[in-house]
Motif scaffolding. Structure first.
Motif, PDB file in Angstrom:
ATOM      1  N   ILE A  83      41.779  14.933  40.537  1.00 24.44           N
ATOM      2  CA  ILE A  83      40.683  15.773  40.049  1.00 24.44           C
ATOM      3  C   ILE A  83      39.345  15.033  40.032  1.00 24.44           C
ATOM      4  O   ILE A  83      38.387  15.495  40.648  1.00 24.44           O
ATOM      5  CB  ILE A  83      41.014  16.392  38.669  1.00 24.44           C
ATOM      6  CG1 ILE A  83      42.069  17.478  38.845  1.00 24.44           C
ATOM      7  CG2 ILE A  83      39.760  16.990  38.018  1.00 24.44           C
ATOM      8  CD1 ILE A  83      42.538  18.104  37.559  1.00 24.44           C
ATOM      9  N   PRO A  84      39.252  13.878  39.362  1.00 19.03           N
ATOM     10  CA  PRO A  84      37.929  13.218  39.358  1.00 19.03           C
ATOM     11  C   PRO A  84      37.447  12.836  40.754  1.00 19.03           C
ATOM     12  O   PRO A  84      36.291  13.095  41.103  1.00 19.03           O
ATOM     13  CB  PRO A  84      38.144  11.983  38.487  1.00 19.03           C
ATOM     14  CG  PRO A  84      39.602  11.812  38.351  1.00 19.03           C
ATOM     15  CD  PRO A  84      40.224  13.137  38.541  1.00 19.03           C
ATOM     16  N   PHE A  85      38.343  12.256  41.568  1.00 20.79           N
ATOM     17  CA  PHE A  85      37.908  11.840  42.906  1.00 20.79           C
ATOM     18  C   PHE A  85      37.527  13.047  43.755  1.00 20.79           C
ATOM     19  O   PHE A  85      36.505  13.042  44.446  1.00 20.79           O
ATOM     20  CB  PHE A  85      39.012  11.034  43.601  1.00 20.79           C
ATOM     21  CG  PHE A  85      39.108   9.622  43.115  1.00 20.79           C
ATOM     22  CD1 PHE A  85      38.214   8.667  43.571  1.00 20.79           C
ATOM     23  CD2 PHE A  85      40.072   9.251  42.196  1.00 20.79           C
ATOM     24  CE1 PHE A  85      38.293   7.356  43.124  1.00 20.79           C
ATOM     25  CE2 PHE A  85      40.158   7.951  41.737  1.00 20.79           C
ATOM     26  CZ  PHE A  85      39.268   7.002  42.194  1.00 20.79           C
ATOM     27  N   GLY A  86      38.366  14.067  43.690  1.00 17.52           N
ATOM     28  CA  GLY A  86      38.123  15.245  44.529  1.00 17.52           C
ATOM     29  C   GLY A  86      36.846  15.961  44.132  1.00 17.52           C
ATOM     30  O   GLY A  86      35.992  16.247  44.975  1.00 17.52           O
ATOM     31  N   VAL A  87      36.697  16.225  42.837  1.00 16.63           N
ATOM     32  CA  VAL A  87      35.557  17.017  42.396  1.00 16.63           C
ATOM     33  C   VAL A  87      34.257  16.231  42.510  1.00 16.63           C
ATOM     34  O   VAL A  87      33.254  16.726  43.038  1.00 16.63           O
ATOM     35  CB  VAL A  87      35.768  17.528  40.948  1.00 16.63           C
ATOM     36  CG1 VAL A  87      34.537  18.264  40.460  1.00 16.63           C
ATOM     37  CG2 VAL A  87      36.988  18.438  40.890  1.00 16.63           C
ATOM     38  N   LEU A  88      34.285  14.970  42.059  1.00 23.14           N
ATOM     39  CA  LEU A  88      33.059  14.176  42.150  1.00 23.14           C
ATOM     40  C   LEU A  88      32.686  13.919  43.610  1.00 23.14           C
ATOM     41  O   LEU A  88      31.511  13.933  43.977  1.00 23.14           O
ATOM     42  CB  LEU A  88      33.205  12.865  41.387  1.00 23.14           C
ATOM     43  CG  LEU A  88      33.348  13.032  39.871  1.00 23.14           C
ATOM     44  CD1 LEU A  88      33.528  11.688  39.196  1.00 23.14           C
ATOM     45  CD2 LEU A  88      32.125  13.738  39.288  1.00 23.14           C
ATOM     46  N   GLY A  89      33.697  13.706  44.430  1.00 22.07           N
ATOM     47  CA  GLY A  89      33.436  13.525  45.860  1.00 22.07           C
ATOM     48  C   GLY A  89      32.759  14.750  46.440  1.00 22.07           C
ATOM     49  O   GLY A  89      31.787  14.654  47.201  1.00 22.07           O
ATOM     50  N   ALA A  90      33.267  15.925  46.053  1.00 18.99           N
ATOM     51  CA  ALA A  90      32.682  17.169  46.548  1.00 18.99           C
ATOM     52  C   ALA A  90      31.240  17.321  46.063  1.00 18.99           C
ATOM     53  O   ALA A  90      30.350  17.708  46.819  1.00 18.99           O
ATOM     54  CB  ALA A  90      33.521  18.363  46.084  1.00 18.99           C
ATOM     55  N   VAL A  91      31.010  16.985  44.797  1.00 24.42           N
ATOM     56  CA  VAL A  91      29.653  17.073  44.251  1.00 24.42           C
ATOM     57  C   VAL A  91      28.717  16.165  45.041  1.00 24.42           C
ATOM     58  O   VAL A  91      27.622  16.562  45.428  1.00 24.42           O
ATOM     59  CB  VAL A  91      29.632  16.667  42.754  1.00 24.42           C
ATOM     60  CG1 VAL A  91      28.209  16.414  42.283  1.00 24.42           C
ATOM     61  CG2 VAL A  91      30.281  17.751  41.912  1.00 24.42           C
TER      62      VAL A  91
END
Lengths: 289, 254
Positions: A83-91
């Protein structure tokens, strides 16, 4: 004449749309048919046991609880990581990266999504597990955590690209409104853009979880395959998928073991169904506002 | 006649989108606590002019300008980090209403929260006052927790005005705030503008000549990036000095 053609095309489309439903239904039926005799002979209670010992000189036991908790543990850990890697990466890719960075990152992440799972598993076996073993001073590096890290790695590209689409499709007018009120760029991203994209982000995470639950090769290679009930990330576990993959090839056709494996399959299918169902519910609720 | 202070000022401003020049040598002094209308055909630079005052043009890549833009006698483009502070003082209402997909309460409370107000009762007070000032309170007071996107178009636009007022600006920039609304909602917005004029300096872009005549004290006529004429509204509409202005107002072009 045209009317007839319209009808024909309509039927064709209905057929195409229904085909997938039909196939899923058939799979369910097939699973149920193969699994059913188990209910009559050892009885369904056998499945609820806490031990999975399918091959034994004394007595074989087919309790699938350790397999379920194994899958659960690995999935939960992978989700926490992704979740953190995926979402922050997307942001980052959607909102902060400049053109050139995006032009490099996007295709790179898409390539990552295409790495065969056996290659990731191999990497885990040779590189990651020994490292984890050393860092945490474990007896074995083949643990739930190793599997979870690799599974997260596999799911992150999916989470990133779908979340990124969701973030990019947030109307520009929201951003303008926020900036015009004196909000900084980061405030705008985290208080307006991400919340507005949340349904899409949740869907992305759900899809990522779906991939993690169903993934087989990586967990078979690196989680150690010990069928025991534990919630310790540093212990070996055995997932449902790994069990089916490892044992189905050698099982006697129609035996109790064979049927028990089909039960594992049913549980697995139900879990993925349930996940999708929840994802849909969440999505519609957010859309309603 | 009561003399008014100058609130916003431009001196010899040129503005460019890349290689395209959008404003040519614009100088203007906009009076405090008055409504100034910006009129002119599409693409004449009205919106660009408006967005100079809260630095919203900065968020578009490849734009730059020369000349000086001042509010309260201070140049607003001096310090690069001050745009957040500036935008707190200079509120903006957009052409298309753009409430956040949050509750009515959260929409209005957004600005104050961003600027550090945390206490619930204080926020409640701000929300109520802002909604009252935007003439929306009576319609929504029982459903503050409902999603703002369920409001009608006119209500959404008044909500956006309330949201802008909640950060206590001195100035309100309005970019065709009523162009997407029905006549009844338009009237309400116009009445609201007349009401707000007592406390705020308002600059409004409009395509609607009657609207400019109805709501504004001053009118600026733009044509192809040039400020052609700027004067009291009744003067512009009755005895304009420039032929271009007269032609536009009487509907001979545009």
């Amino acid at each position: 004449m045209t009317n007839w053609r319209e009808k024909f095309i309509e039927l064709l489309l209905i057929g195409a749309a229904s085909a997938s439903i039909l196939i899923v239904l058939l799979i369910f039926l097939f699973l149920a048919k193969e699994a059913f005799p188990f209910v009559l002979d050892p009885g369904i209670k056998e499945l609820l046991g806490s031990q999975w010992i399918p091959v034994s000189f004394k007595k074989e036991v087919f309790g699938i609880l350790p397999l379920i908790t194994g899958s659960l543990l690995v999935t939960a850990l992978a989700t926490i990581i992704m979740i953190p890697f995926g979402v922050l990466g997307a942001v980052y890719i959607a909102e902060i990266a400049i053109g050139r960075e995006r032009a490099f990152l996007k295709p790179f992440i898409e390539i990552m999504a295409g790495i065969p799972s056996v290659v990731i598993g191999f990497f885990g076996l040779i590189i990651l597990s020994p490292v984890l073993k050393k860092i945490f001073q474990l007896n074995t590096g083949l643990t739930a955590l190793s599997g979870a890290i690799l599974l997260a790695l596999m799911a992150i590209p999916t989470v990133i690209s779908i979340s990124e689409d969701a973030i990019r499709s947030v109307p520009k007018s929201y951003k303008e409104a926020s900036l015009a009120l004196g909000a900084s760029r980061l405030q705008t991203i985290f208080k307006v853009v991400v919340p507005a994209a949340l349904p899409g982000i949740i869907a992305a995470v759900m899809l990522g979880i779906g991939r993690v639950v169903g993934e087989t090769m990586v967990v078979l290679m690196v989680t150690g395959n010990a069928a025991k009930i534990t919630f310790n990330p540093f212990e070996s576990v055995r997932t449902m998928t790994a069990t089916i993959a490892a044992e189905m090839g050698e099982v006697a056709f129609g035996s109790d073991h064979y049927q028990a494996l089909f039960w594992v399959g049913i549980v697995l299918l139900s879990v993925t169904f349930g996940l999708n169902f929840i994802a849909q519910k969440v999505l519609t609720r957010y859309r309603m506002g | 006649m009561v003399r008014t202070n100058v609130k916003m000022e431009m001196r010899a401003v040129n503005f460019y989108y890349g290689n395209t020049q959008a404003l040519f040598d614009v100088s203007i002094a906009i009076p405090e606590k008055r409504v100034t209308a910006l009129i002119g055909p599409s693409g004449c630079g009205k919106s660009t002019f408006l967005r100079m005052f809260n630095r919203m043009n900065d968020i578009i890549d490849g734009t730059n300008h020369t000349g000086e833009v001042m509010i309260d006698g201070e140049s607003i483009y001096q310090n690069n980090n001050s745009s957040a502070e500036l935008r707190k003082k200079v509120g903006m209402v957009f052409q298309k209403s753009n409430p956040f997909p949050k509750s009515i309460f959260e929409n209005v409370a957004y600005g104050p929260k961003i600027h550090g107000i945390k206490e619930r009762t204080q926020l409640q007070e701000i929300v109520e006052n802002s909604l009252k000032a935007a003439a929306l309170w009576e319609e929504v007071k029982d459903r503050l927790n409902k999603n703002a996107t369920n409001l009608s178009g006119g209500q959404q636009q008044r909500l956006c005005i309330a949201r802008a007022l909640a950060v206590e600006p001195d100035i309100l920039l309005m970019d065709e705030p009523a162009s997407a609304l029905d006549p009844k909602s338009t009237t309400r917005i116009e009445n609201l503008i007349s009401e707000l004029q007592k406390n705020y300096t308002i600059v409004i872009v409009t395509h609607n000549m009657q609207q400019a005549a109805r709501v504004s004290n001053y009118t600026a006529f733009f044509y192809e990036g040039h400020l052609v004429e700027f004067d009291k509204t009744n003067k512009i509409f009755t005895t304009p000095i420039k032929q271009q202005t007269e032609d536009y107002i009487t509907g001979r072009f545009g």
